[in-house]
Write a protein that holds these residues in place. Structure first.
Motif, PDB file in Angstrom:
ATOM      1  N   LEU A   9       0.958  -1.065   0.251  1.00  0.00           N
ATOM      2  CA  LEU A   9      -0.052   0.190  -0.127  1.00  0.00           C
ATOM      3  C   LEU A   9       0.919   1.216   0.017  1.00  0.00           C
ATOM      4  N   HIS A  12       2.296   1.592  -3.218  1.00  0.00           N
ATOM      5  CA  HIS A  12       1.164   1.946  -4.442  1.00  0.00           C
ATOM      6  C   HIS A  12       0.914   3.415  -4.383  1.00  0.00           C
ATOM      7  N   ASN A  13       0.950   3.886  -3.026  1.00  0.00           N
ATOM      8  CA  ASN A  13       0.735   5.371  -2.615  1.00  0.00           C
ATOM      9  C   ASN A  13       1.900   6.256  -3.307  1.00  0.00           C
ATOM     10  N   ARG A  16       2.331   6.526  -7.074  1.00  0.00           N
ATOM     11  CA  ARG A  16       1.339   7.388  -7.608  1.00  0.00           C
ATOM     12  C   ARG A  16       2.143   8.685  -7.860  1.00  0.00           C
ATOM     13  N   GLY A  62      -1.212  -2.699  -7.609  1.00  0.00           N
ATOM     14  CA  GLY A  62      -2.648  -2.704  -7.485  1.00  0.00           C
ATOM     15  C   GLY A  62      -3.412  -3.833  -7.417  1.00  0.00           C
ATOM     16  N   LEU A  65      -2.842  -5.870  -4.354  1.00  0.00           N
ATOM     17  CA  LEU A  65      -3.730  -5.163  -3.348  1.00  0.00           C
ATOM     18  C   LEU A  65      -4.920  -5.670  -3.265  1.00  0.00           C
ATOM     19  N   PHE A  66      -5.717  -5.767  -4.953  1.00  0.00           N
ATOM     20  CA  PHE A  66      -6.820  -6.046  -4.854  1.00  0.00           C
ATOM     21  C   PHE A  66      -7.366  -7.472  -4.378  1.00  0.00           C
ATOM     22  N   LYS A  69      -6.342  -7.471  -0.163  1.00  0.00           N
ATOM     23  CA  LYS A  69      -7.047  -6.617   0.772  1.00  0.00           C
ATOM     24  C   LYS A  69      -8.540  -7.054   0.509  1.00  0.00           C
ATOM     25  N   HIS A  95     -11.908   2.261  -9.858  1.00  0.00           N
ATOM     26  CA  HIS A  95     -10.450   2.647  -9.871  1.00  0.00           C
ATOM     27  C   HIS A  95      -9.599   1.532 -10.745  1.00  0.00           C
ATOM     28  N   TRP A  96      -9.817   0.238 -10.730  1.00  0.00           N
ATOM     29  CA  TRP A  96      -8.934  -0.583 -11.628  1.00  0.00           C
ATOM     30  C   TRP A  96      -9.238  -0.669 -12.833  1.00  0.00           C
ATOM     31  N   THR A 137      -6.236   8.894 -15.285  1.00  0.00           N
ATOM     32  CA  THR A 137      -5.543   8.496 -13.876  1.00  0.00           C
ATOM     33  C   THR A 137      -5.686   9.554 -12.879  1.00  0.00           C
TER      34      THR A 137
HETATM   35  C1  HEM Z   1      -5.411  -2.417 -12.276  1.00  0.00           C
HETATM   36  C2  HEM Z   1      -4.790  -1.307 -11.596  1.00  0.00           C
HETATM   37  C3  HEM Z   1      -5.028  -0.943 -10.166  1.00  0.00           C
HETATM   38  C4  HEM Z   1      -5.652  -1.830  -9.041  1.00  0.00           C
HETATM   39  C5  HEM Z   1      -6.375  -2.974  -9.154  1.00  0.00           C
HETATM   40  C6  HEM Z   1      -5.566  -0.952  -7.994  1.00  0.00           C
HETATM   41  C7  HEM Z   1      -5.994  -1.226  -6.646  1.00  0.00           C
HETATM   42  C8  HEM Z   1      -6.027  -0.415  -5.528  1.00  0.00           C
HETATM   43  C9  HEM Z   1      -6.440  -1.181  -4.271  1.00  0.00           C
HETATM   44  C10 HEM Z   1      -7.006  -2.493  -4.165  1.00  0.00           C
HETATM   45  C11 HEM Z   1      -6.315  -0.162  -3.242  1.00  0.00           C
HETATM   46  C12 HEM Z   1      -6.495  -0.260  -1.809  1.00  0.00           C
HETATM   47  C13 HEM Z   1      -8.083   0.086  -1.326  1.00  0.00           C
HETATM   48  C14 HEM Z   1      -7.949  -0.240  -0.019  1.00  0.00           C
HETATM   49  O1  HEM Z   1      -7.254   0.347   0.752  1.00  0.00           O
HETATM   50  O2  HEM Z   1      -8.633  -1.151   0.318  1.00  0.00           O
HETATM   51  C15 HEM Z   1      -5.648   0.983  -4.104  1.00  0.00           C
HETATM   52  C16 HEM Z   1      -5.332   2.372  -3.569  1.00  0.00           C
HETATM   53  C17 HEM Z   1      -4.862   3.230  -4.136  1.00  0.00           C
HETATM   54  N1  HEM Z   1      -4.529   3.234  -5.573  1.00  0.00           N
HETATM   55 FE1  HEM Z   1      -4.706   1.749  -6.716  1.00  0.00          FE
HETATM   56  N2  HEM Z   1      -4.671   0.229  -8.054  1.00  0.00           N
HETATM   57  C18 HEM Z   1      -4.551   0.148  -9.383  1.00  0.00           C
HETATM   58  C19 HEM Z   1      -3.885   1.160 -10.108  1.00  0.00           C
HETATM   59  C20 HEM Z   1      -3.632   2.554  -9.742  1.00  0.00           C
HETATM   60  C21 HEM Z   1      -2.681   3.425 -10.312  1.00  0.00           C
HETATM   61  C22 HEM Z   1      -2.414   3.312 -11.868  1.00  0.00           C
HETATM   62  C23 HEM Z   1      -2.582   4.499  -9.591  1.00  0.00           C
HETATM   63  C24 HEM Z   1      -1.938   5.786  -9.743  1.00  0.00           C
HETATM   64  C25 HEM Z   1      -1.165   6.267 -10.630  1.00  0.00           C
HETATM   65  C26 HEM Z   1      -3.217   4.054  -8.275  1.00  0.00           C
HETATM   66  C27 HEM Z   1      -3.486   4.912  -6.917  1.00  0.00           C
HETATM   67  C28 HEM Z   1      -3.828   4.432  -5.843  1.00  0.00           C
HETATM   68  C29 HEM Z   1      -3.698   5.004  -4.858  1.00  0.00           C
HETATM   69  C30 HEM Z   1      -3.210   6.617  -4.559  1.00  0.00           C
HETATM   70  C31 HEM Z   1      -4.386   4.496  -3.603  1.00  0.00           C
HETATM   71  C32 HEM Z   1      -4.454   4.725  -2.225  1.00  0.00           C
HETATM   72  C33 HEM Z   1      -3.290   4.417  -1.522  1.00  0.00           C
HETATM   73  C34 HEM Z   1      -3.363   4.566   0.128  1.00  0.00           C
HETATM   74  O3  HEM Z   1      -4.231   4.264   0.841  1.00  0.00           O
HETATM   75  O4  HEM Z   1      -2.260   5.038   0.453  1.00  0.00           O
HETATM   76  N3  HEM Z   1      -3.758   2.912  -8.091  1.00  0.00           N
HETATM   77  N4  HEM Z   1      -5.555   0.788  -5.429  1.00  0.00           N
END
Ligand code: HEM
Length: 160
Positions: A9, A12-13, A16, A62, A65-66, A69, A95-96, A137
């Motif tokens: 996480l 991922h943050n 970004r 991501g 995490l999907f 989580k 989101h995804w 995005t």
């Molecule tokens: C297939 C692509 C992606 C999937 C499956 C995905 C999935 C996720 C998941 C499961 C979470 C956590 C949600 C939770 O807290 O339960 C998350 C958080 C987040 N995602 Fe993604 N994501 C993807 C792509 C991206 C991309 C390309 C970006 C930005 C360029 C991004 C930015 C973020 C941010 C900023 C968070 C919050 C992180 C935090 O809580 O600190 N994601 N994403």
């Protein structure tokens, strides 16, 4: 599992911000190159493959995490409720999907840049495809204040 989740996480943050900075730099350079009729530069080629690579890595994290989580489970067990609840629907569906579309646009753009025979068309393709991908995005990031909002910065215990 909790520590592993926190590592993914946090990554991922932070990634970004790398994606956003690289995207903005590339878009600015592409418009400049297009309107000022620059010769397409090696630096832009390298920046483009780095940008696409980092974006793909973000997608991979991501997807991890999907699963870890519990979003897959949520969707399988209570899809109806998830779809009715906006902050659940955001991560479970929106989101995804939008991020994968953005990644596809980046790859289509990169291929079109490679295929273009002259600098003008290379910069033009980069400017158009990367701008659309970045708008998508930006619109799909869970910004603070949204129902599904997440912190601007998370690095293990450090949360803003
Ligand atoms: C297939 C692509 C992606 C999937 C499956 C995905 C999935 C996720 C998941 C499961 C979470 C956590 C949600 C939770 O807290 O339960 C998350 C958080 C987040 N995602 Fe993604 N994501 C993807 C792509 C991206 C991309 C390309 C970006 C930005 C360029 C991004 C930015 C973020 C941010 C900023 C968070 C919050 C992180 C935090 O809580 O600190 N994601 N994403």
């Amino acid at each position: 599992m909790e520590t592993l989740n926190l590592i993914f996480l946090s990554a991922h943050n932070v990634i970004r911000w790398i994606v956003l900075i690289l995207g903005i730099v590339l878009i600015v350079r592409s418009f400049l190159g297009w309107f000022k009729k620059w010769d397409y530069q090696e630096r832009d080629k390298q920046l483009t493959s780095f940008f696409a690579g980092v974006f793909d890595m973000q997608i991979l994290i991501g997807l991890i995490l999907f699963v870890t989580k519990g979003w897959v489970g949520q969707l399988m067990n209570s899809a109806g409720e998830v779809m009715k609840t906006s902050f659940l629907r955001f991560f479970a569906v929106e989101h995804w999907i939008l991020m994968i579309v953005a990644a596809a646009l980046i790859h289509i753009g990169s291929a079109k840049i490679k295929k273009s025979s002259d600098s003008l068309n290379k910069y033009k393709n980069a400017a158009i495809w990367f701008t659309i991908a970045m708008i998508l995005t930006l619109a799909s990031i869970p910004w603070p204040g949204m129902a599904a909002g997440r912190p601007l910065l998370r690095f293990f215990g450090l949360v803003f």
